[in-house]
Design a protein around this motif. Structure first.
Motif, PDB file in Angstrom:
ATOM      1  N   ARG A 125       1.462  -1.168  83.259  1.00  0.00           N
ATOM      2  CA  ARG A 125       1.848  -1.996  84.401  1.00  0.00           C
ATOM      3  C   ARG A 125       3.250  -1.618  84.884  1.00  0.00           C
ATOM      4  O   ARG A 125       3.495  -1.533  86.100  1.00  0.00           O
ATOM      5  CB  ARG A 125       1.803  -3.471  84.026  1.00  0.00           C
ATOM      6  N   ASN A 126       4.145  -1.371  83.947  1.00  0.00           N
ATOM      7  CA  ASN A 126       5.496  -0.958  84.329  1.00  0.00           C
ATOM      8  C   ASN A 126       5.471   0.373  85.080  1.00  0.00           C
ATOM      9  O   ASN A 126       6.213   0.568  86.056  1.00  0.00           O
ATOM     10  CB  ASN A 126       6.384  -0.827  83.085  1.00  0.00           C
ATOM     11  N   ASN A 127       4.610   1.302  84.617  1.00  0.00           N
ATOM     12  CA  ASN A 127       4.493   2.597  85.293  1.00  0.00           C
ATOM     13  C   ASN A 127       3.965   2.439  86.716  1.00  0.00           C
ATOM     14  O   ASN A 127       4.406   3.132  87.632  1.00  0.00           O
ATOM     15  CB  ASN A 127       3.563   3.529  84.507  1.00  0.00           C
ATOM     16  N   LEU A 128       3.012   1.526  86.881  1.00  0.00           N
ATOM     17  CA  LEU A 128       2.413   1.312  88.204  1.00  0.00           C
ATOM     18  C   LEU A 128       3.388   0.663  89.179  1.00  0.00           C
ATOM     19  O   LEU A 128       3.173   0.698  90.396  1.00  0.00           O
ATOM     20  CB  LEU A 128       1.152   0.443  88.082  1.00  0.00           C
ATOM     21  N   GLN A 129       4.463   0.078  88.648  1.00  0.00           N
ATOM     22  CA  GLN A 129       5.478  -0.557  89.492  1.00  0.00           C
ATOM     23  C   GLN A 129       6.799   0.219  89.463  1.00  0.00           C
ATOM     24  O   GLN A 129       7.802  -0.244  89.985  1.00  0.00           O
ATOM     25  CB  GLN A 129       5.706  -1.996  89.017  1.00  0.00           C
ATOM     26  N   HIS A 130       6.764   1.414  88.875  1.00  0.00           N
ATOM     27  CA  HIS A 130       7.974   2.218  88.704  1.00  0.00           C
ATOM     28  C   HIS A 130       8.455   2.756  90.054  1.00  0.00           C
ATOM     29  O   HIS A 130       7.642   3.095  90.924  1.00  0.00           O
ATOM     30  CB  HIS A 130       7.679   3.389  87.752  1.00  0.00           C
TER      31      HIS A 130
ATOM     32  N   GLU B 236       7.546   7.829  92.326  1.00  0.00           N
ATOM     33  CA  GLU B 236       6.156   7.971  92.783  1.00  0.00           C
ATOM     34  C   GLU B 236       5.327   8.891  91.889  1.00  0.00           C
ATOM     35  O   GLU B 236       4.104   8.710  91.757  1.00  0.00           O
ATOM     36  CB  GLU B 236       6.111   8.482  94.223  1.00  0.00           C
TER      37      GLU B 236
ATOM     38  N   ARG C 119       3.989   6.819  88.991  1.00  0.00           N
ATOM     39  CA  ARG C 119       2.908   5.954  89.470  1.00  0.00           C
ATOM     40  C   ARG C 119       1.616   6.749  89.638  1.00  0.00           C
ATOM     41  O   ARG C 119       0.540   6.324  89.212  1.00  0.00           O
ATOM     42  CB  ARG C 119       3.296   5.335  90.826  1.00  0.00           C
TER      43      ARG C 119
ATOM     44  N   SER D 222      -1.798  -4.505  90.365  1.00  0.00           N
ATOM     45  CA  SER D 222      -0.826  -3.414  90.500  1.00  0.00           C
ATOM     46  C   SER D 222      -1.480  -2.163  91.083  1.00  0.00           C
ATOM     47  O   SER D 222      -0.863  -1.445  91.875  1.00  0.00           O
ATOM     48  CB  SER D 222      -0.209  -3.083  89.135  1.00  0.00           C
TER      49      SER D 222
ATOM     50  N   SER E 101      -1.969  -2.719  94.834  1.00  0.00           N
ATOM     51  CA  SER E 101      -0.709  -2.689  95.585  1.00  0.00           C
ATOM     52  C   SER E 101      -0.276  -1.261  95.901  1.00  0.00           C
ATOM     53  O   SER E 101       0.419  -1.011  96.890  1.00  0.00           O
ATOM     54  CB  SER E 101       0.392  -3.419  94.804  1.00  0.00           C
ATOM     55  N   ASN E 102      -0.707  -0.300  95.068  1.00  0.00           N
ATOM     56  CA  ASN E 102      -0.332   1.091  95.296  1.00  0.00           C
ATOM     57  C   ASN E 102      -1.095   1.734  96.451  1.00  0.00           C
ATOM     58  O   ASN E 102      -0.742   2.832  96.894  1.00  0.00           O
ATOM     59  CB  ASN E 102      -0.537   1.913  94.010  1.00  0.00           C
TER      60      ASN E 102
ATOM     61  N   HIS F  63       1.521   2.013  99.091  1.00  0.00           N
ATOM     62  CA  HIS F  63       2.788   2.661  98.758  1.00  0.00           C
ATOM     63  C   HIS F  63       3.216   3.624  99.865  1.00  0.00           C
ATOM     64  O   HIS F  63       2.381   4.192 100.568  1.00  0.00           O
ATOM     65  CB  HIS F  63       2.654   3.407  97.428  1.00  0.00           C
TER      66      HIS F  63
END
Length: 222
Positions: free
Chosen positions: A59-64, A67, A70, A92, A95-96, A99
């Motif tokens: 999850r942290n990677n997907l919101q990092h 790019e 992600r 998450s 949401s990408n 991006h």
């Protein structure tokens, strides 16, 4: 060692302690390779409790803010088959799709397709409508549009045909990788619904005027 798929589950806690916090992108990519081959379930088929630590990291990677991180995480998730890992990450992942970087959006569209292929409406009940109304309507990157169109053709072919009919005037100007996806859809639908072949002749005729020789050739063979 990772490529040989040897069991390295005994290293898991060491990796969580020393590798998981790393900000180095190469190390993070190697970590994803390790996680891909890691045994994630016990002998009863239940998800191992320690996998919760991995979910938080993903999850942290997907919101990092980076790019690249992600994108590679989204591509990693395309190969994950455990519902318990994917389910909390769905917001998450979606949401990408919005991006700013095309690499992330392209990977997110691919990830949505992979998840829908595995779990269908169970995890993504409105995937087809979301892809059609929001993503395809606004996306400019050709590869991202291709991934989204592939997903729509797989999950809702009737909806895909309806969308393509509305884009009939623009079809001849589309890039060749999108036009070839359209032809694949026409072939697929004609095999499953042979009584409606005449309905899709408009799509083939529109693509016959394509400037791409590969598309013209495929049209002749369709």
């Amino acid at each position: 060692v990772i490529l040989t798929k040897k069991d390295m589950s005994q290293l898991f806690m060491t990796i969580v302690r020393y590798v998981l916090p790393s900000e180095d992108h190469t190390i993070q990519k190697l970590l994803l390779l390790y996680l891909e081959q890691l045994q994630k379930k016990d002998s009863d088929g239940k998800l191992l409790p320690e996998m919760i630590l991995i979910c938080q990291n993903l999850r942290n990677n997907l919101q990092h803010p980076n790019e690249y991180l992600r994108g590679v995480t989204l591509r990693f998730l395309c190969r994950i088959k455990e519902l318990e890992i994917l389910e909390p990450l769905i917001p998450s992942i979606l949401s990408n799709l919005e991006h700013r970087h095309s690499f992330v959006r392209r990977s997110a569209a691919m990830c949505v397709k992979a998840i829908y292929d595995l779990f269908g409406d169970q995890l993504l009940p409105d995937a087809s409508e979301m892809i059609l109304e929001n993503f395809l309507a606004n996306e400019q990157d050709v590869s991202a549009r291709r991934n989204a169109l592939l997903m729509l053709c797989t999950t809702a072919p009737d909806l895909a045909v309806q969308y393509l009919m509305s884009q009939l005037d623009q079809l001849p100007t589309w890039p060749d990788i999108l036009q070839l996806v359209v032809l694949d859809l026409v072939r697929s639908v004609c095999r499953t619904q042979p009584e409606n072949k005449g309905k899709y002749i408009k799509l083939i005729l529109a693509l016959m005027s394509s400037k791409h020789t590969s598309v013209a050739y495929e049209c002749a063979n369709t």
